[in-house]
Every structure is written in C-alpha cells, then in structure tokens.
Design a protein around this motif. Structure first.
Motif, mmCIF file in Angstrom:
data_model
loop_
_atom_site.group_PDB
_atom_site.id
_atom_site.type_symbol
_atom_site.label_atom_id
_atom_site.label_comp_id
_atom_site.label_asym_id
_atom_site.label_seq_id
_atom_site.Cartn_x
_atom_site.Cartn_y
_atom_site.Cartn_z
ATOM 1 N N UNK A 48 0.828 -1.209 0.000
ATOM 2 C CA UNK A 48 0.000 0.000 0.000
ATOM 3 C C UNK A 48 0.861 1.258 0.000
ATOM 4 N N UNK A 49 1.988 1.223 0.703
ATOM 5 C CA UNK A 49 2.894 2.368 0.680
ATOM 6 C C UNK A 49 3.441 2.583 -0.732
ATOM 7 N N UNK A 50 3.786 1.502 -1.416
ATOM 8 C CA UNK A 50 4.269 1.636 -2.791
ATOM 9 C C UNK A 50 3.205 2.267 -3.690
ATOM 10 N N UNK A 51 1.960 1.842 -3.515
ATOM 11 C CA UNK A 51 0.856 2.426 -4.304
ATOM 12 C C UNK A 51 0.702 3.902 -3.984
ATOM 13 N N UNK A 52 0.727 4.232 -2.708
ATOM 14 C CA UNK A 52 0.607 5.633 -2.300
ATOM 15 C C UNK A 52 1.705 6.494 -2.910
ATOM 16 N N UNK A 53 2.913 5.977 -2.873
ATOM 17 C CA UNK A 53 4.029 6.755 -3.412
ATOM 18 C C UNK A 53 3.885 6.978 -4.917
ATOM 19 N N UNK A 54 3.363 5.987 -5.626
ATOM 20 C CA UNK A 54 3.115 6.171 -7.051
ATOM 21 C C UNK A 54 2.070 7.266 -7.272
ATOM 22 N N UNK A 55 1.047 7.280 -6.437
ATOM 23 C CA UNK A 55 0.008 8.312 -6.541
ATOM 24 C C UNK A 55 0.588 9.689 -6.235
ATOM 25 N N UNK A 56 1.435 9.760 -5.212
ATOM 26 C CA UNK A 56 2.022 11.052 -4.844
ATOM 27 C C UNK A 56 2.898 11.598 -5.973
ATOM 28 N N UNK A 57 3.658 10.715 -6.610
ATOM 29 C CA UNK A 57 4.496 11.156 -7.737
ATOM 30 C C UNK A 57 3.613 11.698 -8.859
ATOM 31 N N UNK A 58 2.526 10.973 -9.159
ATOM 32 C CA UNK A 58 1.620 11.408 -10.219
ATOM 33 C C UNK A 58 0.965 12.749 -9.899
ATOM 34 N N UNK A 59 0.767 12.996 -8.602
ATOM 35 C CA UNK A 59 0.129 14.247 -8.174
ATOM 36 C C UNK A 59 1.131 15.375 -7.985
ATOM 37 N N UNK A 60 2.425 15.068 -8.175
ATOM 38 C CA UNK A 60 3.443 16.097 -8.031
ATOM 39 C C UNK A 60 3.769 16.450 -6.599
ATOM 40 N N UNK A 61 3.534 15.501 -5.678
ATOM 41 C CA UNK A 61 3.850 15.763 -4.263
ATOM 42 C C UNK A 61 5.368 15.885 -4.102
ATOM 43 N N UNK A 62 5.790 16.828 -3.280
ATOM 44 C CA UNK A 62 7.214 17.074 -3.020
ATOM 45 C C UNK A 62 7.903 15.780 -2.584
ATOM 46 N N UNK A 63 9.029 15.485 -3.197
ATOM 47 C CA UNK A 63 9.774 14.272 -2.861
ATOM 48 C C UNK A 63 10.276 14.277 -1.423
ATOM 49 N N UNK A 64 10.321 15.444 -0.778
ATOM 50 C CA UNK A 64 10.789 15.526 0.611
ATOM 51 C C UNK A 64 9.626 15.480 1.602
ATOM 52 N N UNK A 65 8.407 15.279 1.102
ATOM 53 C CA UNK A 65 7.248 15.208 1.991
ATOM 54 C C UNK A 65 7.330 13.957 2.862
ATOM 55 N N UNK A 66 6.751 13.994 4.071
ATOM 56 C CA UNK A 66 6.757 12.807 4.936
ATOM 57 C C UNK A 66 6.163 11.605 4.215
ATOM 58 N N UNK A 67 6.854 10.480 4.322
ATOM 59 C CA UNK A 67 6.384 9.260 3.700
ATOM 60 C C UNK A 67 6.890 9.022 2.299
ATOM 61 N N UNK A 68 7.361 10.071 1.618
ATOM 62 C CA UNK A 68 7.862 9.906 0.261
ATOM 63 C C UNK A 68 9.159 9.094 0.279
ATOM 64 N N UNK A 69 9.414 8.404 -0.832
ATOM 65 C CA UNK A 69 10.632 7.596 -0.916
ATOM 66 C C UNK A 69 11.858 8.489 -0.855
ATOM 67 N N UNK A 70 12.831 8.169 -0.004
ATOM 68 C CA UNK A 70 14.029 8.998 0.085
ATOM 69 C C UNK A 70 14.873 8.914 -1.187
ATOM 70 N N UNK A 71 15.576 9.974 -1.461
ATOM 71 C CA UNK A 71 16.485 9.998 -2.609
ATOM 72 C C UNK A 71 17.827 9.429 -2.158
ATOM 73 N N UNK A 72 17.970 8.117 -2.257
ATOM 74 C CA UNK A 72 19.165 7.447 -1.757
ATOM 75 C C UNK A 72 18.833 6.556 -0.576
ATOM 76 N N UNK A 73 19.838 5.979 0.056
ATOM 77 C CA UNK A 73 19.590 5.082 1.193
ATOM 78 C C UNK A 73 18.886 5.814 2.330
ATOM 79 N N UNK A 74 17.895 5.179 2.963
ATOM 80 C CA UNK A 74 17.222 5.824 4.096
ATOM 81 C C UNK A 74 18.150 5.936 5.294
ATOM 82 N N UNK A 75 17.897 6.920 6.146
ATOM 83 C CA UNK A 75 18.721 7.131 7.341
ATOM 84 C C UNK A 75 17.836 7.597 8.487
ATOM 85 N N UNK A 76 18.259 7.300 9.705
ATOM 86 C CA UNK A 76 17.549 7.761 10.893
ATOM 87 C C UNK A 76 17.919 9.203 11.159
ATOM 88 N N UNK A 77 16.941 10.022 11.412
ATOM 89 C CA UNK A 77 17.159 11.443 11.685
ATOM 90 C C UNK A 77 18.034 11.609 12.929
#
Length: 318
Positions: A192-221
């Motif tokens: 479901x997260x993968x589906x959501x992320x595809x929808x967000x990309x199609x809607x032009x949601x900011x790649x830095x928005x919470x939940x969006x796939x990170x650009x590169x390896x994920x890291x703990x804040x």
C-alpha cells in the motif's frame, strides 16, 4: 547436572518492540525495501518455556487469541528450533509453550520475540552453548526483527532492519499502547505504501514530503538519536516518524481517530507501531502515562502502559 539432563523447563522472556522512527526506501528489484529504523524494546513480553521432547512442537497459552496462529512448520518459533538443531547437530526435540502478550500482527514483533526466545531457550536446554554472535546470525536468517528481539535495548537497524547498531538511551521512556481488534498484514502495508508513493508522484507531491521515498539510502534522523541520548521525551515525541503509518491508516482509517484522541488526552505524540495496527503514544513520564491510559480506556480502548528500553531475550530463573 545440566539443564539438558533434567525435565525442567527453560523459561525465556523476550520483549516486543516499538519503531520510534521508520524510514522506508524505494521498492527494489527484488521486491524488498531498505530500511532505517530506531527500535526500542518495551516491557510487553512473550514468555517461552521449553521442555525436552522427541519432536519439535509448540502450543500457545495466555490472554491473546492465538486460534489463528500456525503450530506447524511455518511457525517462527518452530523454525527457530529447527534451525538451531540443524546448526548444532542436535538429534532431539523440544516442546515449546508460548505465553503471548504482544498483539498478533500488530507491528510489535511478537513472532520475532518468540523466535528469539526459542533460540535462547533451546541453546540452554540442549547445552549447545553457541556464542551470542552465532545466535544473532541465526536470528537474522529467521526475520528482520528477530536479531533486535535477541538484543533488546535501543538500536538502529539498517538494511532489512537486521543490521543493528546499539543506540544510547538515557533513562526510561513511557508509552501507552492501544492494540487493535484486528491485524494488518506487513506485506500488504508495504504494498500500500508503494501504491501511495506512485500516486504522490503522479500528483506532483514534493519528494521531501513525509512518507515519500528517500532519494538514496534511508537514514535515521539525527534528532531522534539526540533525543534518546538526552532522555528527553518531548524532544523524542517531536521527531517520531513512521513511513508505513500512511499506508496503515489508509488500510484501516479508524486508526487516525484513535491517534487524534490520544494526542487530545495528553500524549506528546502518537504513531503506528511498525506496520501496525497497534498504536504507540509517548507520555512525558510514568504519572502522565497512567493518566493517558485512563483517558484512552474511558473511550473504550484497551490501553497498556509500558516502558523502555528493556533487555532482549533472557533466561528467567525461578
């Protein structure tokens, strides 16, 4: 006389966990995601007792409804016992009795705790005396959360979540857990997260928005680690994050109502634990956690007060 030569049960207790922070990488070609997570083991336990037997068997007891759980070869505790037996060349068996307290399919790693406790119990029962590093290697073969259930405390997990680095946490953090009356499939939540992320990309949601796939390896804040080191619940509450929460809430919309309620009756923050649907609310201190527990219970929700960090799978004497 060793434990293995007696008819006494070996009793091992292993904790459930909360993901204080969970960042999910993009879907990879192998169908998996890299993770960056901060685990904390909390005082809601699975108790495993192991007796000598001719075969490897398991039964469940305790307050949690286990009628839907397998007791055959797909059971994670059975798999753990068989893996240890093969690795150490043990010809005998074991009867496992698991008293469940951690919600089933609730995002708190109850099955992983069972597997970790089984490794420790069978190691003691059979006298295999494997080094802790070897037990961790076996745990990683059983599932991403099993090594942490073995280690306990607070840790950073990377890769599939099984590559652990200890994290310093000062003092004790108090949580109120609200289990759901239904489970959520972990694979379904990731899909479901993968589906959501595809929808967000199609809607032009900011790649830095919470939940969006990170650009590169994920890291703990870094703010999460600093809050843990400082023992500061308010600071930790402000930095809690779980990418899977967006998917869990879409699959089970009622979770959002409970999250809103918890924060309205005193929680510093609330979040879905792991893949859900158990909800974890962080309280400022023990007294506030009790008040929060009362407030949630008044709204007819089961609410459990726990604290962390606590140790991983350990033998209980007496």
């Amino acid at each position: 006389m060793t434990i293995a030569a007696t008819d006494e049960a070996v009793h091992v207790r292993a904790p459930g966990k909360i993901n204080l922070f969970l960042r999910v990488g993009a879907l990879e070609d192998d169908g998996y995601h890299d993770l960056a997570t901060a685990y904390q083991a909390v005082s809601l336990y699975e108790d495993v007792r192991a007796w000598p037997a001719d075969e490897i068997t398991v039964e469940f007891v305790g307050p949690v409804d286990t009628s839907g759980l397998p007791t055959g070869p797909t059971n994670l505790a059975v798999r753990a016992a068989k893996l240890l037996a093969r690795t150490a060349g043990v010809p005998g068996g074991v009867h496992l009795q698991i008293s469940k307290q951690v919600p089933i399919a609730g995002g708190m790693g109850g099955g992983s705790a069972d597997a970790a406790a089984t490794l420790v119990a069978c190691d003691a029962l059979w006298g295999t005396a494997l080094p802790r590093e070897e037990l961790h290697r076996l745990a990683a073969q059983l599932g991403a959360d099993v090594p942490f259930a073995l280690a306990g405390g607070t840790a950073i997990g990377t890769g599939r979540g099984d590559r652990l680095s200890p994290a310093l946490a000062t003092g004790s953090f108090h949580w109120v857990l609200v289990p759901a009356d239904h489970g959520l499939s972990t694979p379904a939540v990731y899909r479901e997260l993968d589906v959501l992320r595809e929808e967000w990309v199609a809607e032009g949601v900011d790649a830095f928005a919470p939940g969006a796939a990170p650009d590169g390896p994920p890291a703990v804040d870094a703010e999460v680690l600093q809050a843990l080191r400082a023992g500061d619940p308010a600071r930790l509450g402000a930095s809690l994050q779980n990418d899977l929460q967006f998917a869990a809430v879409r699959l089970a919309p009622g979770l959002q109502d409970v999250l809103d309620l918890g924060e309205s009756v005193g929680a510093l923050a609330g979040m879905v634990s792991g893949s859900g649907p158990t909800l974890a609310f962080l309280a400022p201190d023990a007294e506030s956690a009790i008040e929060l527990q009362v407030g949630l219970s008044a709204a007819r929700h089961m609410a459990l007060h726990v604290h962390g960090p606590v140790p991983g799978a350990r033998i209980v004497h007496g």
